[in-house]
Write a protein that holds these residues in place. Sequence first.
Motif, mmCIF file in Angstrom:
data_model
loop_
_atom_site.group_PDB
_atom_site.id
_atom_site.type_symbol
_atom_site.label_atom_id
_atom_site.label_comp_id
_atom_site.label_asym_id
_atom_site.label_seq_id
_atom_site.Cartn_x
_atom_site.Cartn_y
_atom_site.Cartn_z
ATOM 1 N N LYS A 1 -1.965 0.494 -2.440
ATOM 2 C CA LYS A 1 -2.238 -1.168 -2.669
ATOM 3 C C LYS A 1 -3.309 -1.501 -3.593
ATOM 4 C CE LYS A 1 -0.600 -2.147 2.070
ATOM 5 N NZ LYS A 1 -0.922 -2.924 3.290
ATOM 6 N N THR B 1 3.075 -1.883 -3.378
ATOM 7 C CA THR B 1 3.209 -2.244 -1.995
ATOM 8 C C THR B 1 4.505 -1.762 -1.575
ATOM 9 O OG1 THR B 1 1.781 -4.478 -2.511
ATOM 10 C CG2 THR B 1 3.053 -4.296 -0.395
ATOM 11 N N ASN C 1 1.341 -2.823 8.457
ATOM 12 C CA ASN C 1 1.206 -2.585 6.787
ATOM 13 C C ASN C 1 2.204 -3.373 6.199
ATOM 14 O OD1 ASN C 1 -1.231 -1.024 5.467
ATOM 15 N ND2 ASN C 1 -0.435 0.253 7.082
#
Length: 310
Positions: free
Chosen positions: A139, A144, A165
């Motif tokens: 990240k 991502t 997450n």
Amino acid sequence: AVAGFLTKATWLEAIENNQYASWPGLTATAVRKHFPESEETQKGHMKKQKAGIRSTKEKVRPATKQRDVMVKVFNANDELACKIYTDQTGKFPTRSSRGYQYIMVLSEVDSDAILVEPLRNRTAGEMVKTYQKLIDRLKHCGITPKLQILDNEISEEYKEAIKNNNMTYQLVPPHDHRRNVAERAIQTFKAHFIANLCGVDENFPMHLWCRLLPQVEMTLNMSRKSRLVPTISAYAHPFGEHNYNAQPLAPLGAAVEMHVQPDIRETFAPHSVSGFNVGTSMEHYRCYIVWIKDTKNVRIGNTVFFKHKY
């Protein structure tokens, strides 16, 4: 040795793809002329000879030549996979001085980068803590992940961490680890790590193995192509191009003499201390991290004499 004792073919392909553009004097021509067939490369990368080489079996040629047409349909949604695979290695023979025994391996699909973090044990809490370190590193680079594929045996705590997450997960079928790409990533990483371990000084304390992981990971990904952008390395994709002049690398585990500044050494004391190189400091300019024998701790400095066997 600095590049991690890569095979000649792998190194040449990476150099010709400009993945070592900042390394001064490193050209494909120089490697073809001077590449050393070192023992370390064989110890880490030697594989069983493939079947069918110089086979005595007669080949039957077809009577007519076929002309096949292969068609691939491109899906725009497949351009960014946003997918990761994770798995853990077996127990390392020596417990590190920091208490680590295992290594967690993460394979990121888009960059084809292999990231590693040391793992103390396989308890749920330690697994989640180490897993989160890897995710935070991705990240921080602007990557991502959306989907994680991992082994069938994971704790509820681990599943919860994945959901926190904002990711979904898939478990590979029971007893079928081949479906997890991280298994292949582990093989690739272990081969590179073993070659590096075989290249350390004969007196190198093996309990320092966990300190070598950042540079081992770095040099491994420098030799790999990004899947999404094949013209750059798997290291440059998430972390940017490595500047060798600002952060020069040196052989891991090499015996060294590190300079001691005049204002901190006693009168008539030696000008250097003995130790072992455990990596390059990415937070300093042209500095190395050296484990000092006398203090049993690391020190950062920019004036180092390397006593490598080559």
